[in-house]
Scaffold this motif. Structure first.
Motif, mmCIF file in Angstrom:
data_model
loop_
_atom_site.group_PDB
_atom_site.id
_atom_site.type_symbol
_atom_site.label_atom_id
_atom_site.label_comp_id
_atom_site.label_asym_id
_atom_site.label_seq_id
_atom_site.Cartn_x
_atom_site.Cartn_y
_atom_site.Cartn_z
ATOM 1 N N LYS A 51 41.537 -22.647 30.291
ATOM 2 C CA LYS A 51 42.606 -23.650 30.260
ATOM 3 C C LYS A 51 43.966 -23.063 29.875
ATOM 4 C CE LYS A 51 39.597 -26.686 31.386
ATOM 5 N NZ LYS A 51 39.323 -26.869 32.774
ATOM 6 N N ILE A 52 44.003 -22.204 28.874
ATOM 7 C CA ILE A 52 45.281 -21.598 28.467
ATOM 8 C C ILE A 52 45.782 -20.665 29.569
ATOM 9 C CG2 ILE A 52 46.456 -20.161 26.755
ATOM 10 C CD1 ILE A 52 44.317 -21.131 24.725
ATOM 11 N N TRP A 53 44.876 -19.884 30.146
ATOM 12 C CA TRP A 53 45.248 -18.980 31.233
ATOM 13 C C TRP A 53 45.822 -19.757 32.415
ATOM 14 C CZ3 TRP A 53 43.119 -18.556 36.191
ATOM 15 C CH2 TRP A 53 43.583 -17.465 36.929
ATOM 16 N N GLN A 54 45.201 -20.900 32.748
ATOM 17 C CA GLN A 54 45.692 -21.705 33.861
ATOM 18 C C GLN A 54 47.123 -22.183 33.619
ATOM 19 O OE1 GLN A 54 42.963 -24.909 34.659
ATOM 20 N NE2 GLN A 54 41.273 -23.519 35.041
ATOM 21 N N LYS A 55 47.438 -22.509 32.372
ATOM 22 C CA LYS A 55 48.775 -23.015 32.052
ATOM 23 C C LYS A 55 49.820 -21.912 31.921
ATOM 24 C CE LYS A 55 47.281 -27.166 29.707
ATOM 25 N NZ LYS A 55 47.184 -27.899 28.450
ATOM 26 N N THR A 56 49.395 -20.745 31.434
ATOM 27 C CA THR A 56 50.374 -19.713 31.087
ATOM 28 C C THR A 56 50.231 -18.413 31.854
ATOM 29 O OG1 THR A 56 49.019 -18.701 29.355
ATOM 30 C CG2 THR A 56 50.404 -20.586 28.716
ATOM 31 N N ALA A 57 49.039 -18.088 32.314
ATOM 32 C CA ALA A 57 48.717 -16.782 32.903
ATOM 33 C C ALA A 57 49.049 -15.652 31.933
ATOM 34 C CB ALA A 57 49.416 -16.572 34.235
ATOM 35 N N GLY A 58 49.116 -15.993 30.645
ATOM 36 C CA GLY A 58 49.506 -15.006 29.640
ATOM 37 C C GLY A 58 48.400 -14.634 28.675
ATOM 38 N N VAL A 59 47.159 -14.984 28.995
ATOM 39 C CA VAL A 59 46.040 -14.645 28.118
ATOM 40 C C VAL A 59 44.901 -14.074 28.953
ATOM 41 C CG1 VAL A 59 46.590 -16.431 26.408
ATOM 42 C CG2 VAL A 59 44.985 -16.949 28.250
ATOM 43 N N HIS A 60 43.945 -13.519 28.249
ATOM 44 C CA HIS A 60 42.702 -13.071 28.885
ATOM 45 C C HIS A 60 41.610 -14.045 28.499
ATOM 46 C CE1 HIS A 60 43.867 -9.204 30.584
ATOM 47 N NE2 HIS A 60 44.672 -9.093 29.550
ATOM 48 N N VAL A 61 40.581 -14.082 29.316
ATOM 49 C CA VAL A 61 39.454 -14.968 29.059
ATOM 50 C C VAL A 61 38.170 -14.162 29.195
ATOM 51 C CG1 VAL A 61 39.423 -15.764 31.464
ATOM 52 C CG2 VAL A 61 38.350 -17.165 29.698
ATOM 53 N N ALA A 62 37.215 -14.477 28.307
ATOM 54 C CA ALA A 62 35.910 -13.808 28.337
ATOM 55 C C ALA A 62 34.824 -14.861 28.243
ATOM 56 C CB ALA A 62 35.792 -12.817 27.182
ATOM 57 N N GLN A 63 33.707 -14.565 28.868
ATOM 58 C CA GLN A 63 32.544 -15.438 28.706
ATOM 59 C C GLN A 63 31.312 -14.577 28.524
ATOM 60 O OE1 GLN A 63 32.005 -18.167 31.993
ATOM 61 N NE2 GLN A 63 31.557 -16.566 33.446
ATOM 62 N N LEU A 64 30.423 -15.090 27.719
ATOM 63 C CA LEU A 64 29.146 -14.438 27.493
ATOM 64 C C LEU A 64 28.075 -15.413 27.930
ATOM 65 C CD1 LEU A 64 27.983 -12.237 24.658
ATOM 66 C CD2 LEU A 64 26.636 -14.270 25.151
ATOM 67 N N LYS A 65 27.180 -14.956 28.787
ATOM 68 C CA LYS A 65 26.114 -15.809 29.297
ATOM 69 C C LYS A 65 24.787 -15.339 28.721
ATOM 70 C CE LYS A 65 24.534 -18.230 33.281
ATOM 71 N NZ LYS A 65 24.774 -18.569 34.671
ATOM 72 N N TYR A 66 24.032 -16.312 28.205
ATOM 73 C CA TYR A 66 22.703 -16.065 27.640
ATOM 74 C C TYR A 66 21.801 -17.198 28.085
ATOM 75 C CZ TYR A 66 18.998 -15.642 24.108
ATOM 76 O OH TYR A 66 17.786 -15.517 23.469
ATOM 77 N N LYS A 67 20.854 -16.908 28.941
ATOM 78 C CA LYS A 67 19.991 -17.929 29.532
ATOM 79 C C LYS A 67 20.873 -19.008 30.159
ATOM 80 C CE LYS A 67 16.271 -16.752 26.404
ATOM 81 N NZ LYS A 67 15.339 -17.183 25.399
ATOM 82 N N ASP A 68 20.752 -20.248 29.719
ATOM 83 C CA ASP A 68 21.580 -21.329 30.272
ATOM 84 C C ASP A 68 22.815 -21.609 29.426
ATOM 85 O OD1 ASP A 68 19.896 -21.740 32.448
ATOM 86 O OD2 ASP A 68 18.639 -23.160 31.348
ATOM 87 N N ASN A 69 23.082 -20.782 28.432
ATOM 88 C CA ASN A 69 24.207 -20.986 27.523
ATOM 89 C C ASN A 69 25.377 -20.091 27.907
ATOM 90 O OD1 ASN A 69 22.654 -22.731 25.766
ATOM 91 N ND2 ASN A 69 21.592 -20.871 25.155
ATOM 92 N N ILE A 70 26.579 -20.648 27.833
ATOM 93 C CA ILE A 70 27.791 -19.888 28.117
ATOM 94 C C ILE A 70 28.792 -20.131 26.999
ATOM 95 C CG2 ILE A 70 29.757 -19.592 29.678
ATOM 96 C CD1 ILE A 70 27.962 -20.498 31.968
ATOM 97 N N ILE A 71 29.340 -19.038 26.498
ATOM 98 C CA ILE A 71 30.405 -19.098 25.492
ATOM 99 C C ILE A 71 31.665 -18.557 26.155
ATOM 100 C CG2 ILE A 71 31.246 -18.183 23.298
ATOM 101 C CD1 ILE A 71 28.256 -17.840 22.501
ATOM 102 N N ILE A 72 32.775 -19.288 26.035
ATOM 103 C CA ILE A 72 34.043 -18.867 26.621
ATOM 104 C C ILE A 72 35.111 -18.871 25.534
ATOM 105 C CG2 ILE A 72 35.867 -19.440 28.273
ATOM 106 C CD1 ILE A 72 33.733 -20.650 30.049
ATOM 107 N N ARG A 73 35.924 -17.804 25.526
ATOM 108 C CA ARG A 73 37.041 -17.720 24.590
ATOM 109 C C ARG A 73 38.229 -17.088 25.301
ATOM 110 N NH1 ARG A 73 33.726 -20.376 22.396
ATOM 111 N NH2 ARG A 73 32.955 -20.237 20.266
ATOM 112 N N GLU A 74 39.426 -17.466 24.855
ATOM 113 C CA GLU A 74 40.667 -16.906 25.401
ATOM 114 C C GLU A 74 41.474 -16.273 24.275
ATOM 115 O OE1 GLU A 74 42.471 -19.469 28.767
ATOM 116 O OE2 GLU A 74 41.392 -20.878 27.468
#
Length: 129
Positions: free
Chosen positions: A14-37
């Protein structure tokens, strides 16, 4: 799945979409996903690793996808916690490829436009699905 996960990453950034000034990462484990910017690609990855550690995820069963280059220090970080796969929409650095090879980690880059490049340890990628 690789392409879908990269699309999910950008859809949820969401922040990247608004600003294009951040990085985003996600970690996938089974059916769980964690996302941070974060403004730092390293900190974004640190945040998903930290959140996964708090949840008790088995890192050997996870993978990380993120926005940004893949230099040696990023690969070292992921290898140290035991994550076997790293995916990015960007290019790897030659030092990152060397570390990925030495650490037997699957490195996938240039994920975009329904294509990607597997740079190391392709045996973890199922090309049939």
């Amino acid at each position: 799945q690789i392409i879908e996960d990269m699309e999910h990453l950008t859809d949820e950034a969401k922040i990247w979409q608004k600003t294009a000034g951040v990085h985003v990462a996600q970690l996938k484990y089974k059916d769980n996903i964690i996302i941070r910017e974060d403004v730092s690609r390293h900190v974004a990855v640190d945040k998903v690793i930290g959140a996964a550690a708090k949840e008790g995820y088995d890192f050997s069963q996870c993978y990380v996808s993120y926005s940004g280059r893949m230099p040696a220090d990023m690969l070292i970080k992921v290898i140290r916690v035991g994550i076997p796969i790293i995916i990015s929409n960007a290019a790897p650095a030659s030092s990152g490829i060397d570390v990925a090879r030495a650490g037997n980690i699957t490195m996938i880059g240039f994920v975009r436009d329904n294509r990607f490049t597997v740079f190391t340890a392709p045996e973890r990628v199922n090309f049939e699905e």
